[in-house]
Every structure is written in C-alpha cells, then in structure tokens.
Design a protein around this motif. Structure first.
Motif, PDB file in Angstrom:
ATOM      1  N   SER A 189      47.458  42.339  43.542  1.00  0.00           N
ATOM      2  CA  SER A 189      46.452  41.915  44.496  1.00  0.00           C
ATOM      3  C   SER A 189      45.485  43.070  44.724  1.00  0.00           C
ATOM      4  O   SER A 189      45.750  44.212  44.342  1.00  0.00           O
ATOM      5  N   GLY A 190      44.361  42.773  45.349  1.00  0.00           N
ATOM      6  CA  GLY A 190      43.408  43.822  45.694  1.00  0.00           C
ATOM      7  C   GLY A 190      42.402  44.089  44.596  1.00  0.00           C
ATOM      8  O   GLY A 190      42.440  43.509  43.515  1.00  0.00           O
ATOM      9  N   TYR A 191      41.485  45.011  44.895  1.00  0.00           N
ATOM     10  CA  TYR A 191      40.407  45.348  43.974  1.00  0.00           C
ATOM     11  C   TYR A 191      40.866  46.389  42.956  1.00  0.00           C
ATOM     12  O   TYR A 191      41.772  47.186  43.213  1.00  0.00           O
TER      13      TYR A 191
ATOM     14  N   GLN B 112      40.638  34.198  43.571  1.00  0.00           N
ATOM     15  CA  GLN B 112      39.448  34.138  44.418  1.00  0.00           C
ATOM     16  C   GLN B 112      39.370  32.797  45.156  1.00  0.00           C
ATOM     17  O   GLN B 112      39.814  31.765  44.645  1.00  0.00           O
TER      18      GLN B 112
ATOM     19  N   GLN C 258      31.577  45.520  46.870  1.00  0.00           N
ATOM     20  CA  GLN C 258      32.186  46.366  45.848  1.00  0.00           C
ATOM     21  C   GLN C 258      31.123  47.034  44.967  1.00  0.00           C
ATOM     22  O   GLN C 258      29.968  46.631  44.929  1.00  0.00           O
TER      23      GLN C 258
ATOM     24  N   SER D 197      43.460  39.518  42.567  1.00  0.00           N
ATOM     25  CA  SER D 197      43.745  38.397  43.457  1.00  0.00           C
ATOM     26  C   SER D 197      43.046  37.124  42.995  1.00  0.00           C
ATOM     27  O   SER D 197      41.972  37.179  42.390  1.00  0.00           O
TER      28      SER D 197
ATOM     29  N   GLN E 291      31.465  41.036  48.237  1.00  0.00           N
ATOM     30  CA  GLN E 291      32.587  41.798  48.802  1.00  0.00           C
ATOM     31  C   GLN E 291      32.270  43.280  49.003  1.00  0.00           C
ATOM     32  O   GLN E 291      33.180  44.076  49.276  1.00  0.00           O
TER      33      GLN E 291
ATOM     34  N   THR F  72      33.781  46.516  39.115  1.00  0.00           N
ATOM     35  CA  THR F  72      34.946  46.261  39.963  1.00  0.00           C
ATOM     36  C   THR F  72      35.437  44.840  39.755  1.00  0.00           C
ATOM     37  O   THR F  72      34.639  43.893  39.709  1.00  0.00           O
ATOM     38  N   SER F  73      36.742  44.687  39.619  1.00  0.00           N
ATOM     39  CA  SER F  73      37.363  43.374  39.484  1.00  0.00           C
ATOM     40  C   SER F  73      38.424  43.232  40.580  1.00  0.00           C
ATOM     41  O   SER F  73      38.448  44.002  41.534  1.00  0.00           O
ATOM     42  N   SER F  74      39.277  42.241  40.419  1.00  0.00           N
ATOM     43  CA  SER F  74      40.322  41.995  41.411  1.00  0.00           C
ATOM     44  C   SER F  74      41.539  41.387  40.730  1.00  0.00           C
ATOM     45  O   SER F  74      41.413  40.650  39.750  1.00  0.00           O
TER      46      SER F  74
END
Length: 285
Positions: free
Chosen positions: A192-194, A125, A245, A123, A243, A119-121
C-alpha cells in the motif's frame, strides 16, 4: 640498454592515458510534466493515458490527475478488470537546450545518464479507470511529437497517440522509435502507499539527437515517450498532478564533448615521464 625503450614506454603510457579519459559533467537538467488538472498538460508538456478501445466517457484518452499503464487483467477498485491502456509523455525541452547552447556553445555538450521518474502507488485506486497488478512494460522514445491529449471520436482520434500493443504498431504511427528500457512493476503482497520510481534510459543516438536539436522557437520543441504494457496483469498508476505527488520528470547529465583525463591517468603519465627522463639521463652518463 635498448635504445628504443623510452619510445616504447611513452607509447604504453599514451595508450593508458587515452584509454582513461571521460567526459566532464557540466551540469544536470530536469524537466517535469505540468500538473494536468484534467487538461492533458500545459502547452506541449503533456501526458495522455491512451485506452485500447473507445468509450463514451473518456473517448480514446484520459489526462486527469493521473494516468496509467495497464493490461486487461489488472484489477480495479470494484474487483473487475481494467481497460488496457498505455501512457505518453511530452517534455518541452526547447528552452533548456537553447540555454545550454548559450552557456556552453552548440556542439560543445552532449547528453548522458538520462532517466525517467514518476510516482506510483501499491494501493487500489478509488477510480475504476485504473487497475493494479504486477507486470512488465517497455519505455520508448518516439519521434512523433505532433500529438495532444484529446478524447477524439469513435472514428477520429485527432492528435492522440495510438494505442499500440507492440513496437511495430507504435512505429507505424510514430515514424521513428527507440526502445529505451524494459522494466518490471512489482506490487508486494499487502502493499500500500506511494512509491517513487526511476528508470535509467538507454543511450540511444536518435533519442539524444532529438534533445540536442530541440529549440524553443523551432519546429522541434519536445521529446516524447511512450510507456507500453507488455503484460496483461500489469496495473501501474502514474500520478500527473493528483494526490500532490511528484510529477513525471525527465532528467539527464550535460557532459562536455571533449574528453578530459581522469586524475589517476594524469598521475600515471607524470610518473611515467619521470621514469623516461631518468632512463634518458642514465644513457647519457
């Protein structure tokens, strides 16, 4: 009628039958990085974010709740540029392999359709260690499993993987490597977001052999990967326990070594044999 016709037909059918066989999928296996909590993993299932230069805060590597693959032009939460870094994973698959050998017999199964997911993002950090930005990266299998996340000292990285900016430098440390994929991470405008990412890994013989030879009690318990930034603008965070995730995961199909015919080929073969039988009967009348 050509007396050799039945033989010719049988040969053509056999060629079609042989050309349409596939390995049977026996099961599917997955193993994940253990949430590091800043300790770099548990046992020999570990992660390490390897920086391009030593810092008094992080040493050579970092393994908190996230790691990352990034170039020196990726942007941090302060608007500055991040320190270039790569990421290493080690999956302890020895117990899984021993279980598969018990169930199917050593030498009776193989690996197929391997993938690496995490999982990445999109957004930025709230941590200046991590940069964000679009770019490319390579995924390598590496033969050197003798490493563990460690800050090291300015002159001694201990068992850290080295920071490598090209395949030659990585191989010099790892001993043996294989390029399993060249990928792109693209951050959408206003993103934005995961985001859940999954990458298919090349069917490399050295990589597969490393899995097949793993043992829970032997010297080869793990298989290791190295994610290398190939663009200065890349900034891709990888959650390894932060987070809440999903953790980085290695997955693969377990397939039989002995090929099995596809259903269409069996039907074609049976129909063909019927034609040959009818031909032979007509010749006898």
């Amino acid at each position: 009628m050509n007396k050799h016709l039945p033989t010719i037909l049988l040969g053509l059918l056999a060629a079609t039958f042989i050309g349409n066989v596939s390995a049977a999928t026996l099961t599917h296996e997955s193993i994940s990085i253990v949430g590091s909590g800043g300790l770099g993993g548990a046992g020999s299932t570990a992660s390490d974010m390897i920086f391009s230069s030593y810092s008094a805060v992080d040493g050579w590597g970092w393994a908190g709740g996230a790691g990352g693959v990034q170039g020196n032009l990726s942007k941090t939460n302060t608007g500055g540029n991040a320190l270039a870094a790569n990421e290493a994973f080690s999956f302890n698959i020895g117990s899984i392999v021993e279980s598969l050998n018990t169930t199917y017999g050593a030498g009776n199964w193989n690996v197929a359709n391997a993938s690496l997911s995490f999982t990445s993002s999109y957004s930025v950090q709230n941590n200046s260690r991590f940069g964000i930005g679009s770019g490319t990266f390579d995924i390598y299998w590496m033969g050197n499993d003798d490493w563990a996340q460690s800050k090291g000292t300015p002159t001694d990285r201990q068992l850290n993987p080295v920071y490598a900016s090209n395949a030659t430098a990585l191989q010099s440390w790892a001993g043996s490597t294989a390029l399993l994929g060249s990928e792109t991470f693209a951050v959408p405008v206003g993103g934005s977001g995961y985001v859940s990412l999954s990458y298919s890994l090349a069917s490399d013989s050295s990589f597969f052999a490393d899995i097949l030879s793993a043992s829970a009690t032997g010297t080869n318990k793990e298989t290791s990967f190295y994610l290398m930034s190939t663009a200065d603008t890349l900034g891709m965070i990888i959650f390894t326990g932060g987070q809440g995730q999903a953790l980085p995961t290695l997955s693969f199909d377990v397939v039989s070594v002995t090929p099995v015919p596809e259903s269409e080929s069996i039907s074609l073969l049976l129909a063909g044999l019927g034609v040959i039988g009818a031909t032979v009967r007509r010749r006898r009348v």
